[in-house]
Design a protein around this motif. Structure first.
Motif, PDB file in Angstrom:
ATOM      1  N   UNK A 165     -26.616  39.775 -28.435  1.00  0.00           N
ATOM      2  CA  UNK A 165     -26.752  40.845 -29.550  1.00  0.00           C
ATOM      3  C   UNK A 165     -25.353  41.369 -30.042  1.00  0.00           C
ATOM      4  N   UNK A 166     -24.212  41.204 -29.131  1.00  0.00           N
ATOM      5  CA  UNK A 166     -23.079  41.741 -29.761  1.00  0.00           C
ATOM      6  C   UNK A 166     -22.441  40.735 -30.829  1.00  0.00           C
ATOM      7  N   UNK A 167     -22.690  39.524 -30.563  1.00  0.00           N
ATOM      8  CA  UNK A 167     -22.181  38.367 -31.353  1.00  0.00           C
ATOM      9  C   UNK A 167     -23.161  38.391 -32.722  1.00  0.00           C
ATOM     10  N   UNK A 168     -24.374  38.575 -32.668  1.00  0.00           N
ATOM     11  CA  UNK A 168     -25.166  38.801 -33.990  1.00  0.00           C
ATOM     12  C   UNK A 168     -24.660  39.963 -34.840  1.00  0.00           C
ATOM     13  N   UNK A 169     -24.577  41.171 -34.161  1.00  0.00           N
ATOM     14  CA  UNK A 169     -24.309  42.381 -34.862  1.00  0.00           C
ATOM     15  C   UNK A 169     -22.706  42.323 -35.056  1.00  0.00           C
TER      16      UNK A 169
END
Length: 132
Positions: free
Chosen positions: A31-35
């Motif tokens: 989720x962090x990489x995506x965001x």
């Protein structure tokens, strides 16, 4: 070469709740990489890479109790940072990530406590300290 990689992984000693924690680390890392990529915020993406790097260290059995402690601090710090940085621009994805992180922190605290108790089972209940 693949035999060397397989022999260095220490998955047999991972308790069930730790597998759950690893799953949560994967979720919050992704989720962090995506965001970070979608929003163009490199520090957010790097935070996700940090989560995924911790998984690699954990799987090779690198100082797991220390990883629990670092994981607690690393994750707890991100919750107020998200609140401040987003400042009213909260998304469902962000709320899901923070929920995952709260559960992750609780699991990491429990796993750390469990490893400390298992490493020294008599000292907490007996009230005596070993002399050396």
């Amino acid at each position: 070469m693949s035999q060397d990689t397989q022999s260095s992984l220490e998955t047999g000693s991972i308790p069930t709740l730790a597998w759950v924690a690893l799953g949560l680390v994967v979720v919050t890392g992704v989720l962090h990489i995506y965001a970070g990529v979608v929003e163009g915020r490199i520090p957010v993406a790097l935070a996700g890479v940090g989560f995924l790097g911790a998984i690699a260290l954990y799987l090779v059995d690198y100082r797991r109790p220390l990883l629990y402690l670092v994981g607690i601090v690393y994750t707890v710090v991100q919750i107020p940072l998200w609140y401040v940085v987003k400042a009213g621009e909260y998304t469902t994805l962000g709320y899901v990530d923070k929920l995952v992180q709260v559960v992750l922190v609780a699991l990491l605290v429990y796993l750390y406590w469990q490893t400390r108790t298992a490493a020294d089972p008599g000292s907490e209940t007996s009230g005596t300290k070993p002399t050396g």
